[in-house]
Design a protein around this motif. Sequence first.
Motif, PDB file in Angstrom:
ATOM      1  N   LEU A 318      -2.814  -8.765  46.419  1.00 26.71           N
ATOM      2  CA  LEU A 318      -1.422  -8.566  46.001  1.00 26.71           C
ATOM      3  C   LEU A 318      -0.933  -9.781  45.230  1.00 26.71           C
ATOM      4  O   LEU A 318      -1.182 -10.924  45.624  1.00 26.71           O
ATOM      5  CB  LEU A 318      -0.530  -8.325  47.220  1.00 26.71           C
ATOM      6  N   ARG A 319      -0.214  -9.522  44.156  1.00 27.67           N
ATOM      7  CA  ARG A 319       0.270 -10.605  43.303  1.00 27.67           C
ATOM      8  C   ARG A 319       1.733 -10.920  43.640  1.00 27.67           C
ATOM      9  O   ARG A 319       2.587 -10.033  43.569  1.00 27.67           O
ATOM     10  CB  ARG A 319       0.124 -10.219  41.824  1.00 27.67           C
ATOM     11  N   LEU A 320       1.970 -12.158  44.010  1.00 24.83           N
ATOM     12  CA  LEU A 320       3.317 -12.620  44.359  1.00 24.83           C
ATOM     13  C   LEU A 320       3.831 -13.507  43.236  1.00 24.83           C
ATOM     14  O   LEU A 320       3.094 -14.364  42.729  1.00 24.83           O
ATOM     15  CB  LEU A 320       3.278 -13.381  45.683  1.00 24.83           C
ATOM     16  N   GLY A 321       5.088 -13.325  42.849  1.00 29.46           N
ATOM     17  CA  GLY A 321       5.624 -14.191  41.803  1.00 29.46           C
ATOM     18  C   GLY A 321       6.842 -13.594  41.126  1.00 29.46           C
ATOM     19  O   GLY A 321       7.652 -12.909  41.763  1.00 29.46           O
ATOM     20  N   ASP A 322       6.955 -13.859  39.831  1.00 30.39           N
ATOM     21  CA  ASP A 322       8.119 -13.482  39.041  1.00 30.39           C
ATOM     22  C   ASP A 322       8.407 -11.981  39.175  1.00 30.39           C
ATOM     23  O   ASP A 322       7.599 -11.154  38.743  1.00 30.39           O
ATOM     24  CB  ASP A 322       7.859 -13.836  37.575  1.00 30.39           C
ATOM     25  N   PRO A 323       9.529 -11.597  39.737  1.00 29.70           N
ATOM     26  CA  PRO A 323       9.823 -10.167  39.892  1.00 29.70           C
ATOM     27  C   PRO A 323       9.953  -9.417  38.575  1.00 29.70           C
ATOM     28  O   PRO A 323       9.766  -8.197  38.548  1.00 29.70           O
ATOM     29  CB  PRO A 323      11.157 -10.156  40.657  1.00 29.70           C
ATOM     30  N   LEU A 324      10.262 -10.127  37.492  1.00 34.20           N
ATOM     31  CA  LEU A 324      10.377  -9.468  36.197  1.00 34.20           C
ATOM     32  C   LEU A 324       9.033  -9.229  35.523  1.00 34.20           C
ATOM     33  O   LEU A 324       8.964  -8.568  34.486  1.00 34.20           O
ATOM     34  CB  LEU A 324      11.279 -10.275  35.256  1.00 34.20           C
ATOM     35  N   ASP A 325       7.960  -9.752  36.092  1.00 30.60           N
ATOM     36  CA  ASP A 325       6.617  -9.483  35.585  1.00 30.60           C
ATOM     37  C   ASP A 325       6.180  -8.123  36.110  1.00 30.60           C
ATOM     38  O   ASP A 325       6.170  -7.892  37.321  1.00 30.60           O
ATOM     39  CB  ASP A 325       5.648 -10.579  36.049  1.00 30.60           C
ATOM     40  N   LYS A 326       5.787  -7.236  35.211  1.00 32.36           N
ATOM     41  CA  LYS A 326       5.437  -5.872  35.620  1.00 32.36           C
ATOM     42  C   LYS A 326       4.144  -5.819  36.440  1.00 32.36           C
ATOM     43  O   LYS A 326       3.805  -4.771  36.992  1.00 32.36           O
ATOM     44  CB  LYS A 326       5.345  -4.975  34.384  1.00 32.36           C
ATOM     45  N   ASN A 327       3.406  -6.929  36.522  1.00 26.29           N
ATOM     46  CA  ASN A 327       2.202  -6.987  37.353  1.00 26.29           C
ATOM     47  C   ASN A 327       2.491  -7.448  38.780  1.00 26.29           C
ATOM     48  O   ASN A 327       1.602  -7.415  39.627  1.00 26.29           O
ATOM     49  CB  ASN A 327       1.179  -7.950  36.747  1.00 26.29           C
ATOM     50  N   THR A 328       3.695  -7.903  39.056  1.00 23.28           N
ATOM     51  CA  THR A 328       4.019  -8.476  40.364  1.00 23.28           C
ATOM     52  C   THR A 328       4.119  -7.389  41.428  1.00 23.28           C
ATOM     53  O   THR A 328       4.769  -6.357  41.234  1.00 23.28           O
ATOM     54  CB  THR A 328       5.344  -9.261  40.281  1.00 23.28           C
ATOM     55  N   ASP A 329       3.472  -7.641  42.578  1.00 24.05           N
ATOM     56  CA  ASP A 329       3.529  -6.731  43.720  1.00 24.05           C
ATOM     57  C   ASP A 329       4.559  -7.168  44.755  1.00 24.05           C
ATOM     58  O   ASP A 329       5.190  -6.330  45.404  1.00 24.05           O
ATOM     59  CB  ASP A 329       2.167  -6.663  44.414  1.00 24.05           C
ATOM     60  N   ILE A 330       4.693  -8.482  44.955  1.00 23.02           N
ATOM     61  CA  ILE A 330       5.603  -9.028  45.958  1.00 23.02           C
ATOM     62  C   ILE A 330       6.596  -9.944  45.244  1.00 23.02           C
ATOM     63  O   ILE A 330       6.206 -10.940  44.632  1.00 23.02           O
ATOM     64  CB  ILE A 330       4.856  -9.851  47.040  1.00 23.02           C
ATOM     65  N   GLY A 331       7.861  -9.608  45.323  1.00 25.00           N
ATOM     66  CA  GLY A 331       8.884 -10.394  44.648  1.00 25.00           C
ATOM     67  C   GLY A 331       9.485 -11.435  45.569  1.00 25.00           C
ATOM     68  O   GLY A 331       8.838 -11.940  46.486  1.00 25.00           O
ATOM     69  N   ALA A 332      10.743 -11.748  45.330  1.00 22.33           N
ATOM     70  CA  ALA A 332      11.429 -12.804  46.077  1.00 22.33           C
ATOM     71  C   ALA A 332      12.181 -12.224  47.273  1.00 22.33           C
ATOM     72  O   ALA A 332      12.672 -11.093  47.236  1.00 22.33           O
ATOM     73  CB  ALA A 332      12.410 -13.538  45.162  1.00 22.33           C
TER      74      ALA A 332
END
Length: 477
Positions: A318-332
């Motif tokens: 799972l990719r955690l990071g920038d919520p505006l990145d369309k690849n992100t799975d886990i946001g803030a």
Amino acid sequence: MTMWEYAPAPESRDIANLKAAYRPFVNGEFVDGGGEPLKTLNPATEEVLAEVGTANASDVDAAVKAARRAYERTWSALPGSERAKYLFRIARLIQERARELAVLETLDNGKPVKESRDADIPTAAAHFFYHAGWADKLSYAGLGPDPRPLGVAGQVIPWNFPLLMLAWKIAPALATGNTVVLKPAETTPLTALVFAEICQQADLPPGVVNILPGAGDVGAELVRHPGVDKVAFTGSTEVGKQIQRAVAGTPKRLTLELGGKAANVVFDDAPLDQAVDGIVNGIFFNQGHVCCAGSRLLAQESVVDELLAKLRYRVSTLRLGDPLDKNTDIGAINSAEQLGKIRELVESGDNEGAHRWTSPCPVPERGFFFAPTVFSGVQQSMRIAREEIFGPVLSVLTFRTPEEAVAKANNTPYGLSAGVWTEKGSRILWMANRLRAGVVWANTFNRFDPAAPFGGYRESGFGREGGRTGLEAYLDA
């Protein structure tokens, strides 16, 4: 071995049409609220997004009176087919502004934009489409020959699904002929105030929908107001109990959708790869900020080791990071306060002897982030097995027999949802009849439809939202 990395795929924040300031919406107009303005933050960066005017007691009174006038003079007198036209119009406008709303929701809430874009906003529009279809068919809903609206609905919604929870509340209220005063969550008011713009675009009669931003005192004032006929609340069990005490002894109708500690039960004959994806969706969707999150995994002893190995591998991707990145799975995480609660409960799991595994994903230095975490070796007495964490944290318990699975799943004061994973249909039905939960998913999790009622038992609240049953909360048959 070649390791493939996803290139950044950022969504432009400019699409959100973010304003420097927002104001309460009363009687069809944006007004200067009498409360202290608040600053809403982007939880991924901790930057101020906008200043939001808030309401005070006199604003609540003005909004309730505006809703009462609209109810008596306009809205309740309209034929259902005419009310339906407004709801259809609102639904179409949500669709037309879907990308703007998705980006704004992500900026204000912290959830990945792909969830706002693909789940929250389309489902919000679907609720208005669905309830528009009921507006002229209420006498055929099985709720009496002449069902009548209640009057003014005071509605208080949480921060985890801001626009979607608004749709769950406002769509059935309007379809049944009621008018609305709604208070959005203090930390996520922006899409509700853009929804007010949509009401203007749809030419909704003034006073039918009123939006009052503010803190808990505004919600309390709304709940207590004598001009409110029906109260609908989604949020914590603690606040739900306060609301129930405030409404007790009054003629006000009340529905509560509160916390949960859902069990996701995996039997030894379950398709484990499918179950792993269901477990991940059940607890890590929206950073675990879900009342019905599958935060307790009950795994049959014979498959728990294999299941945990597959689960840890899947969570590590799972990719955690920038919520505006369309690849992100886990946001803030939505706020510093909520992040503190998650950390405190996770620390209790460490102290009580559970085995903690945390995804090795990198965590941004700025913003409110928490890496996906799985606790194994969890006992029923531990806080992480009993208390709602409302974050990306999973507690894993084991069982040997179906009877033990039922006993452990029901060993909670909550009763909102549950999941069952097995290839045997008879076992699913056997479990569903014994699990004390408002919703039981079979070989899936977190599936929602406007036509399906949703709600809980015990400390998860009472009443249903969605479907034909959800109309009943807004009608006096």
